[in-house]
Design a protein around this motif. Structure first.
Motif, PDB file in Angstrom:
ATOM      1  N   ALA A 122       1.114  -0.847  -0.430  1.00  0.00           N
ATOM      2  CA  ALA A 122       0.167  -0.029   0.031  1.00  0.00           C
ATOM      3  C   ALA A 122       0.656   0.934  -0.261  1.00  0.00           C
ATOM      4  N   LEU A 123       1.982   1.409   0.757  1.00  0.00           N
ATOM      5  CA  LEU A 123       3.047   2.251   1.177  1.00  0.00           C
ATOM      6  C   LEU A 123       3.398   2.366  -0.736  1.00  0.00           C
ATOM      7  N   LEU A 124       3.814   1.327  -1.243  1.00  0.00           N
ATOM      8  CA  LEU A 124       4.928   1.972  -2.022  1.00  0.00           C
ATOM      9  C   LEU A 124       3.891   2.118  -3.586  1.00  0.00           C
ATOM     10  N   GLU A 125       2.496   1.770  -3.620  1.00  0.00           N
ATOM     11  CA  GLU A 125       2.063   1.912  -4.725  1.00  0.00           C
ATOM     12  C   GLU A 125       1.342   3.217  -4.356  1.00  0.00           C
ATOM     13  N   ASN A 126       1.322   4.149  -3.121  1.00  0.00           N
ATOM     14  CA  ASN A 126       0.291   5.514  -2.703  1.00  0.00           C
ATOM     15  C   ASN A 126       1.005   6.576  -2.518  1.00  0.00           C
ATOM     16  N   PRO A 142      10.886  -8.201  -5.962  1.00  0.00           N
ATOM     17  CA  PRO A 142      11.157  -7.401  -5.703  1.00  0.00           C
ATOM     18  C   PRO A 142      10.730  -5.648  -4.645  1.00  0.00           C
ATOM     19  N   PRO A 143      10.466  -5.259  -3.776  1.00  0.00           N
ATOM     20  CA  PRO A 143       9.512  -3.834  -3.596  1.00  0.00           C
ATOM     21  C   PRO A 143       9.943  -2.699  -4.658  1.00  0.00           C
ATOM     22  N   VAL A 144      11.368  -3.392  -5.762  1.00  0.00           N
ATOM     23  CA  VAL A 144      11.588  -1.336  -6.008  1.00  0.00           C
ATOM     24  C   VAL A 144      10.598  -1.784  -7.165  1.00  0.00           C
ATOM     25  N   ALA A 145      10.676  -3.305  -7.994  1.00  0.00           N
ATOM     26  CA  ALA A 145      10.147  -3.654  -9.405  1.00  0.00           C
ATOM     27  C   ALA A 145       8.202  -3.564  -9.016  1.00  0.00           C
ATOM     28  N   TYR A 146       8.370  -3.982  -8.034  1.00  0.00           N
ATOM     29  CA  TYR A 146       6.754  -3.932  -7.933  1.00  0.00           C
ATOM     30  C   TYR A 146       6.569  -2.748  -6.948  1.00  0.00           C
ATOM     31  N   ARG A 147       6.751  -1.331  -7.511  1.00  0.00           N
ATOM     32  CA  ARG A 147       6.755  -0.080  -7.315  1.00  0.00           C
ATOM     33  C   ARG A 147       6.714   0.808  -8.440  1.00  0.00           C
ATOM     34  N   GLY A 148       7.455   0.224  -9.491  1.00  0.00           N
ATOM     35  CA  GLY A 148       7.630   0.305 -10.815  1.00  0.00           C
ATOM     36  C   GLY A 148       6.656  -0.119 -11.585  1.00  0.00           C
ATOM     37  N   ARG A 149       5.828  -1.124 -11.186  1.00  0.00           N
ATOM     38  CA  ARG A 149       4.298  -1.558 -12.508  1.00  0.00           C
ATOM     39  C   ARG A 149       2.802  -1.125 -11.696  1.00  0.00           C
ATOM     40  N   PHE A 150       3.560  -0.700 -10.595  1.00  0.00           N
ATOM     41  CA  PHE A 150       1.703  -0.967 -10.306  1.00  0.00           C
ATOM     42  C   PHE A 150       1.365   0.741  -8.488  1.00  0.00           C
ATOM     43  N   ARG A 151       2.782   2.003  -9.059  1.00  0.00           N
ATOM     44  CA  ARG A 151       2.285   2.683  -8.587  1.00  0.00           C
ATOM     45  C   ARG A 151       1.144   3.544  -8.748  1.00  0.00           C
ATOM     46  N   THR A 152       0.568   4.096  -7.853  1.00  0.00           N
ATOM     47  CA  THR A 152      -0.922   5.365  -8.350  1.00  0.00           C
ATOM     48  C   THR A 152      -0.393   6.291  -8.808  1.00  0.00           C
ATOM     49  N   THR A 153      -1.357   7.342  -9.337  1.00  0.00           N
ATOM     50  CA  THR A 153      -0.883   8.183  -9.980  1.00  0.00           C
ATOM     51  C   THR A 153      -1.105   9.219  -9.019  1.00  0.00           C
ATOM     52  N   ASP A 199       5.443   8.557  -1.468  1.00  0.00           N
ATOM     53  CA  ASP A 199       6.610   8.020  -2.714  1.00  0.00           C
ATOM     54  C   ASP A 199       7.775   7.798  -0.902  1.00  0.00           C
ATOM     55  N   ASP A 200       7.552   7.098  -0.094  1.00  0.00           N
ATOM     56  CA  ASP A 200       8.581   7.497   1.140  1.00  0.00           C
ATOM     57  C   ASP A 200       9.583   5.762   0.425  1.00  0.00           C
ATOM     58  N   GLY A 201      11.505   6.310   0.997  1.00  0.00           N
ATOM     59  CA  GLY A 201      11.830   5.216   0.171  1.00  0.00           C
ATOM     60  C   GLY A 201      11.554   3.561   1.280  1.00  0.00           C
ATOM     61  N   VAL A 202      11.917   2.951   0.779  1.00  0.00           N
ATOM     62  CA  VAL A 202      11.962   1.195   0.841  1.00  0.00           C
ATOM     63  C   VAL A 202      12.299   1.276   1.964  1.00  0.00           C
ATOM     64  N   GLU A 203      13.590   1.573   2.440  1.00  0.00           N
ATOM     65  CA  GLU A 203      13.981   1.351   3.237  1.00  0.00           C
ATOM     66  C   GLU A 203      12.932   2.239   4.557  1.00  0.00           C
ATOM     67  N   SER A 204      12.532   3.209   4.864  1.00  0.00           N
ATOM     68  CA  SER A 204      11.639   4.330   5.330  1.00  0.00           C
ATOM     69  C   SER A 204      10.266   3.294   5.709  1.00  0.00           C
ATOM     70  N   ILE A 205       9.661   2.052   4.321  1.00  0.00           N
ATOM     71  CA  ILE A 205       9.099   1.541   4.802  1.00  0.00           C
ATOM     72  C   ILE A 205       8.915   0.288   5.208  1.00  0.00           C
ATOM     73  N   ALA A 206      10.482  -0.789   5.005  1.00  0.00           N
ATOM     74  CA  ALA A 206      10.491  -1.523   6.152  1.00  0.00           C
ATOM     75  C   ALA A 206      10.535  -1.253   7.240  1.00  0.00           C
ATOM     76  N   ARG A 207      11.031  -0.127   7.606  1.00  0.00           N
ATOM     77  CA  ARG A 207      10.968  -0.411   9.268  1.00  0.00           C
ATOM     78  C   ARG A 207       9.580   0.137  10.113  1.00  0.00           C
ATOM     79  N   ARG A 208       8.830   0.743   9.192  1.00  0.00           N
ATOM     80  CA  ARG A 208       8.065   1.557   9.383  1.00  0.00           C
ATOM     81  C   ARG A 208       6.779   0.121   9.149  1.00  0.00           C
ATOM     82  N   CYS A 209       6.484  -1.053   8.311  1.00  0.00           N
ATOM     83  CA  CYS A 209       6.122  -2.025   8.097  1.00  0.00           C
ATOM     84  C   CYS A 209       6.881  -3.024   9.421  1.00  0.00           C
TER      85      CYS A 209
END
Length: 346
Positions: free
Chosen positions: A278-282, A313-324, A284-294
């Motif tokens: 959800a954070l990756l899709e919606n 991996p998370p970066v590839a997931y964000r690239g495919r599914f990030r919302t506008t 713009d926090d960095g992956v390291e920050s999201i990892a800690r929060r989750c």
């Protein structure tokens, strides 16, 4: 001067077919043909009758399955061949016989969604790996023990036979077949014309398939599940969850596995992956920050969890599914909404 020999693509449909199962693969090959690929696409149905899709839209067949002859480049069997009865699903044996006959005339065979059950009934998947829609995988494995069922893959190709998870996964498979025939550039043009990704890899997990978790019947587990969902970043080790449920670790682990169908650690990992998604899709926090929060602690731990659960991996997931719609933080200031959603499941 004669043009290229047309490759006949036969898409088998019958009443109840999900509209996108048929339309998705048909559109991919048709758009490829408009871009110069030598495809001729035909819809075939039992008796050549028009079929009514699950959405109520009628499709006109080009041919009856029973009279098809000649060489077929690709035979695509869509869903809808599974019919429910009081004794469970079955596939019409006469249709399986026709598929077996047509497969002998085909260079390759593919299925979308529950069309894999028809391929299996025709004996085309024995000794092969295959997939189908996630909701049918367990039943598929039970009905056809000679097939190795890949429950997570979007599509699987084993020799001349390919199977896909259904709905949009049929588009992914069709694009892969176009790429196989015409090359990556041609497939990319088709994907661009359809405004779809080129392409989700076949081994990528069917996102969200794990999320259909049974509702706990014991109230101690309800509180534990709610806590994991609401605060994925907190301590959800097995001892901590057992203490929250006021049970011994051994009793809690057994009860959780029996009622939820997975270990507590698996559930926590998958819930954290879902929160990170959800954070990756919606956001713009960095992956390291999201990892800690989750609750993953480090981005490397999160990366390994994403690959286990989703296949990417998370970066590839964000690239495919990030919302506008960047801006709203799905994990901040929304506990009441999340709690309402969680409680309603009970």
């Amino acid at each position: 001067m004669l043009g290229p020999v047309l490759r006949k693509i036969v898409v088998l449909v019958e009443d109840g077919v999900p509209l996108l199962d048929a339309a998705g693969v048909t559109e991919v090959f048709s758009v490829a043909a408009r871009h110069g690929a030598p495809y001729r696409v035909l819809l075939a149905s039992p008796g050549g009758r028009d079929v009514r899709t699950a959405a109520g839209v009628r499709l006109r067949a080009d041919s009856a399955v029973e009279v098809l002859d000649g060489e077929i480049d690709t035979l695509v069997v869509t869903g809808s061949v599974v019919h429910g009865t009081e004794r469970g699903p079955f596939v019409r044996t006469e249709l399986a016989g026709q598929v077996r006959r047509l497969a002998k005339r085909s260079c390759r065979v593919a299925s979308v969604c529950t069309g894999a059950l028809l391929l299996a009934s025709a004996g085309l998947l024995n000794g092969r790996r295959a997939t189908t829609h996630w909701s049918w995988c367990d039943e598929f494995a039970k009905l056809h023990p000679m097939v190795t069922v890949d429950r997570d893959a979007i599509f699987v190709t084993d020799g001349p036979v390919s199977t896909s998870a259904g709905v949009s996964a049929g588009i992914d498979l069709a694009l892969a077949l176009v790429e196989q025939d015409m090359g990556a550039d041609a497939a990319r043009r088709v994907a661009r014309a359809l405004v779809v990704f080129l392409r989700r890899p076949g081994g990528q997990a069917q996102f969200g398939a794990w999320g259909q978790v049974p509702v706990p019947t014991s109230s101690p587990l309800r509180g534990v599940v709610e806590a994991v969902t609401l605060t994925p970043g907190e301590d959800h080790s097995v001892p901590a969850m057992a203490a929250r449920a006021m049970l011994s670790v051994r009793h809690f682990t057994r009860l959780f596995s029996r009622e939820i169908g997975m270990s507590p650690a698996q559930y926590v990992e998958q819930t954290r992956v879902d929160a990170a998604r959800a954070l990756l899709e919606n956001g713009d926090d960095g992956v390291e920050s999201i990892a800690r929060r989750c609750g993953f602690g480090t981005s490397e731990t999160m990366r390994r969890a994403f690959i286990r659960v989703l296949g990417v991996p998370p970066v590839a997931y964000r690239g495919r599914f990030r919302t506008t719609g960047i801006g709203a933080d799905p994990l901040a200031g929304n506990h009441s909404a999340v709690r309402s959603q969680v409680v309603q499941t009970y």
